[in-house]
Design a protein around this motif. Structure first.
Motif, PDB file in Angstrom:
ATOM      1  N   GLN A  34       0.841  -1.214   0.000  1.00 55.48           N
ATOM      2  CA  GLN A  34       0.000   0.000   0.000  1.00 55.48           C
ATOM      3  C   GLN A  34       0.865   1.249   0.000  1.00 55.48           C
ATOM      4  N   TYR A  35       1.995   1.196   0.728  1.00 54.62           N
ATOM      5  CA  TYR A  35       2.922   2.337   0.763  1.00 54.62           C
ATOM      6  C   TYR A  35       3.541   2.531  -0.609  1.00 54.62           C
ATOM      7  N   ARG A  36       4.016   1.434  -1.192  1.00 58.95           N
ATOM      8  CA  ARG A  36       4.698   1.545  -2.493  1.00 58.95           C
ATOM      9  C   ARG A  36       3.743   2.078  -3.557  1.00 58.95           C
ATOM     10  N   ALA A  37       2.475   1.697  -3.453  1.00 59.75           N
ATOM     11  CA  ALA A  37       1.482   2.167  -4.433  1.00 59.75           C
ATOM     12  C   ALA A  37       1.354   3.694  -4.364  1.00 59.75           C
ATOM     13  N   ILE A  38       1.283   4.229  -3.170  1.00 58.43           N
ATOM     14  CA  ILE A  38       1.152   5.693  -3.043  1.00 58.43           C
ATOM     15  C   ILE A  38       2.442   6.375  -3.469  1.00 58.43           C
ATOM     16  N   ARG A  39       3.542   5.825  -2.994  1.00 59.11           N
ATOM     17  CA  ARG A  39       4.867   6.395  -3.241  1.00 59.11           C
ATOM     18  C   ARG A  39       5.159   6.482  -4.743  1.00 59.11           C
ATOM     19  N   ASN A  40       4.751   5.436  -5.475  1.00 54.69           N
ATOM     20  CA  ASN A  40       5.052   5.377  -6.914  1.00 54.69           C
ATOM     21  C   ASN A  40       4.285   6.407  -7.726  1.00 54.69           C
ATOM     22  N   LYS A  41       3.219   6.919  -7.151  1.00 53.93           N
ATOM     23  CA  LYS A  41       2.433   7.921  -7.868  1.00 53.93           C
ATOM     24  C   LYS A  41       2.993   9.329  -7.689  1.00 53.93           C
ATOM     25  N   LEU A  42       3.971   9.473  -6.780  1.00 51.44           N
ATOM     26  CA  LEU A  42       4.458  10.807  -6.417  1.00 51.44           C
ATOM     27  C   LEU A  42       5.813  11.107  -7.041  1.00 51.44           C
ATOM     28  N   SER A  43       6.206  12.374  -6.917  1.00 52.98           N
ATOM     29  CA  SER A  43       7.491  12.791  -7.470  1.00 52.98           C
ATOM     30  C   SER A  43       8.644  12.239  -6.640  1.00 52.98           C
ATOM     31  N   GLY A  44       8.390  11.946  -5.384  1.00 54.58           N
ATOM     32  CA  GLY A  44       9.464  11.428  -4.535  1.00 54.58           C
ATOM     33  C   GLY A  44       9.043  11.369  -3.087  1.00 54.58           C
ATOM     34  N   PHE A  45      10.005  10.952  -2.262  1.00 58.15           N
ATOM     35  CA  PHE A  45       9.785  10.766  -0.826  1.00 58.15           C
ATOM     36  C   PHE A  45       9.330  12.064  -0.157  1.00 58.15           C
ATOM     37  N   LYS A  46       9.948  13.166  -0.544  1.00 63.47           N
ATOM     38  CA  LYS A  46       9.651  14.420   0.152  1.00 63.47           C
ATOM     39  C   LYS A  46       8.227  14.900  -0.101  1.00 63.47           C
ATOM     40  N   GLU A  47       7.705  14.600  -1.272  1.00 60.19           N
ATOM     41  CA  GLU A  47       6.315  14.998  -1.543  1.00 60.19           C
ATOM     42  C   GLU A  47       5.374  14.278  -0.578  1.00 60.19           C
ATOM     43  N   LEU A  48       5.702  13.024  -0.290  1.00 56.94           N
ATOM     44  CA  LEU A  48       4.895  12.239   0.652  1.00 56.94           C
ATOM     45  C   LEU A  48       4.991  12.845   2.058  1.00 56.94           C
ATOM     46  N   VAL A  49       6.209  13.175   2.474  1.00 60.78           N
ATOM     47  CA  VAL A  49       6.409  13.761   3.802  1.00 60.78           C
ATOM     48  C   VAL A  49       5.669  15.089   3.919  1.00 60.78           C
ATOM     49  N   THR A  51       3.003  16.251   2.323  1.00 61.99           N
ATOM     50  CA  THR A  51       1.561  16.296   2.068  1.00 61.99           C
ATOM     51  C   THR A  51       0.847  15.634   3.249  1.00 61.99           C
ATOM     52  N   PRO A  52       0.308  16.439   4.171  1.00 65.61           N
ATOM     53  CA  PRO A  52      -0.214  15.887   5.426  1.00 65.61           C
ATOM     54  C   PRO A  52      -1.245  14.769   5.250  1.00 65.61           C
ATOM     55  N   GLU A  53      -2.140  14.888   4.274  1.00 64.19           N
ATOM     56  CA  GLU A  53      -3.176  13.850   4.099  1.00 64.19           C
ATOM     57  C   GLU A  53      -2.538  12.513   3.740  1.00 64.19           C
ATOM     58  N   LEU A  54      -1.499  12.562   2.896  1.00 67.45           N
ATOM     59  CA  LEU A  54      -0.839  11.315   2.480  1.00 67.45           C
ATOM     60  C   LEU A  54       0.048  10.771   3.602  1.00 67.45           C
ATOM     61  N   ALA A  55       0.741  11.667   4.307  1.00 64.01           N
ATOM     62  CA  ALA A  55       1.564  11.230   5.437  1.00 64.01           C
ATOM     63  C   ALA A  55       0.688  10.551   6.483  1.00 64.01           C
ATOM     64  N   CYS A  56      -0.507  11.106   6.690  1.00 68.75           N
ATOM     65  CA  CYS A  56      -1.470  10.505   7.620  1.00 68.75           C
ATOM     66  C   CYS A  56      -1.861   9.111   7.137  1.00 68.75           C
ATOM     67  N   GLU A  57      -2.150   9.021   5.854  1.00 69.44           N
ATOM     68  CA  GLU A  57      -2.584   7.720   5.308  1.00 69.44           C
ATOM     69  C   GLU A  57      -1.509   6.639   5.483  1.00 69.44           C
ATOM     70  N   VAL A  58      -0.247   6.956   5.163  1.00 73.24           N
ATOM     71  CA  VAL A  58       0.787   5.909   5.265  1.00 73.24           C
ATOM     72  C   VAL A  58       1.180   5.636   6.727  1.00 73.24           C
ATOM     73  N   THR A  59       0.895   6.590   7.611  1.00 72.21           N
ATOM     74  CA  THR A  59       1.141   6.347   9.036  1.00 72.21           C
ATOM     75  C   THR A  59       0.194   5.280   9.573  1.00 72.21           C
ATOM     76  N   ILE A  60      -1.042   5.308   9.045  1.00 73.32           N
ATOM     77  CA  ILE A  60      -2.066   4.385   9.559  1.00 73.32           C
ATOM     78  C   ILE A  60      -2.013   3.016   8.867  1.00 73.32           C
ATOM     79  N   GLN A  61      -1.392   2.966   7.686  1.00 73.98           N
ATOM     80  CA  GLN A  61      -1.321   1.687   6.951  1.00 73.98           C
ATOM     81  C   GLN A  61      -0.815   0.503   7.795  1.00 73.98           C
ATOM     82  N   PRO A  62       0.306   0.655   8.509  1.00 75.54           N
ATOM     83  CA  PRO A  62       0.764  -0.503   9.286  1.00 75.54           C
ATOM     84  C   PRO A  62      -0.159  -0.871  10.448  1.00 75.54           C
TER      85      PRO A  62
END
Ligand code: CP3
Length: 346
Positions: A34-49, A51-62
């Motif tokens: 699930q993390y890799r799926a979101i990550r692959n859609k983005l420009s990179g790691f920092k965009e994920l960090v 973007t609060p909504e996405l950071a929230c989503e990957v925090t809850i995934q595990p």
């Protein structure tokens, strides 16, 4: 309504628990499809960090996928150097890179002390969102790198086997080094206070490069700054994880923190003796053991639980989970801790 799980906090404070809480360092990340799926859609790691909504989503995934007893906010320790005026890039499959580094007193003077809530507002917002979304399901861990580990990246400019540029700085420019350490410490403090104000239930301080300093330098350049942080944080429990600093366990036991993280080189019983009974211990399963077959994993997890005992203990790995670890083996680790029969050892 779902029952609130506060096992981690009770274990951190030394209260009685029905079973040992368990989570994994680096649980939010590449082990999860699930993390890799979101990550692959983005420009990179920092965009994920950032973007609060996405950071929230990957925090809850595990929490959803592994059913661990804590969430750890998705961000990085390198947000602080950036907030102080030293931007970094995350180079795909290589790691962090700072185009500009700190080399002189003038460089130290040019850095600012970060204002956590303002300069790293995206992670503070991610904490607010995550806290709301979790709704008490499990505690939310906030974190920061320790002053020495951030110093090491700021001088060296990237990861390194030896961090010899950073270590050299301590010998050649001790005064400037202390000044930088102090600026980093004040930045961290502002940041972790903001994390707590936004809802973080516990703060973990990562001294990932503790083990490369000689004991005396660790005592001079790292511990006093970690002590400042611990002394100033009385709102929530604090975990100090100083990787490789086996030589400093006694001193870490004297810090005003509630939990001490152990890496897999540190013997549980020796650590308990050196650190004393007033701290909760966290760790220290070898992340490489998660490549073994599941019978071996179950056997080794039970061994670990027996040695640490039921009191003042949080199960975890001895360092972050490796990204190519089979997910089923990670689940086997978590489930074995959760199924462990406490009554057997009473
Ligand atoms: O799940 C969690 O633990 C929360 C998120 C978290 C990340 N980094 C996400 C991340 C945490 C707590 C960190 C801390 C961190 N970052 C540390 C201290 C812990 C440790 O491992 O010792 C350090 C030293 C860093 C610096 C860092 N960040 C490096 C060296 C790297 C590259 C190596 C790698 O793993 O790729 C990162 C990148 C990073 N931070 C990733 C993640 C999920 C991978 C980036 C990606 O998705 O491409």
């Amino acid at each position: 309504m779902q029952k609130k799980n506060d096992l981690l906090l009770r274990a951190a404070l030394g209260e009685e628990v029905e079973r040992t809480p368990v989570w994994l360092m680096r649980q939010a990340g590449r082990i999860l499809p699930q993390y890799r799926a979101i990550r692959n859609k983005l420009s990179g790691f920092k965009e994920l960090v950032q973007t609060p909504e996405l950071a929230c989503e990957v925090t809850i995934q595990p929490v959803d996928e592994l059913d661990v007893d804590a969430a750890i906010i998705f961000s990085d320790i390198l947000e602080i150097p950036e907030a102080m005026g030293l931007p970094y890039k995350m180079v795909e499959s290589k790691g962090p890179l700072f185009p500009k580094t700190i080399q002189s007193q003038a460089d130290v003077d040019a850095l600012k002390i970060a204002d956590g809530a303002r300069d790293i507002g995206y992670t503070i917002e991610a904490i607010r969102l995550t806290k709301k979304a979790l709704n008490g399901r499990v505690p939310l861990i906030g974190f920061s790198g320790c002053p020495w580990t951030l110093f090491a990246y700021m001088i060296e400019g990237s990861g390194s086997k030896t961090f010899s540029k950073a270590r050299r700085m301590l010998y050649q420019q001790p005064e400037a080094s202390h000044q930088l350490m102090q600026k980093i410490t004040l930045s961290i403090l502002s940041y972790i206070k903001a994390q707590v104000a936004a809802g973080a239930d516990l703060i973990q301080l990562f001294d990932s490069w503790a083990g490369i300093l000689p004991p005396q330098q660790y005592a001079e350049f790292s511990l006093p700054y970690i002590a400042q942080l611990c002394d100033a944080m009385d709102e929530v429990p604090v975990t100090v994880f100083a990787k490789g600093a086996y030589f400093a366990r006694e001193a870490i036991g004297q810090l005003d923190c509630q939990v001490v993280g152990l890496d897999w080189n540190m013997s549980p019983s020796e650590s308990r003796q050196l650190i004393g009974n007033q701290k909760t211990l966290q760790g220290n399963f070898d992340p490489c053991l998660l490549y073994a077959d599941q019978n071996t994993i179950r056997k080794e997890v039970r061994k670990m639980l027996e040695i640490f005992g039921t009191n003042r203990y949080i199960a975890n790995l001895g360092h972050g989970v490796y990204p190519d670890t089979p997910l089923d083996n990670v689940k086997c680790f978590v489930d074995t801790v959760k199924e462990y029969n406490f009554s057997k050892i009473y």
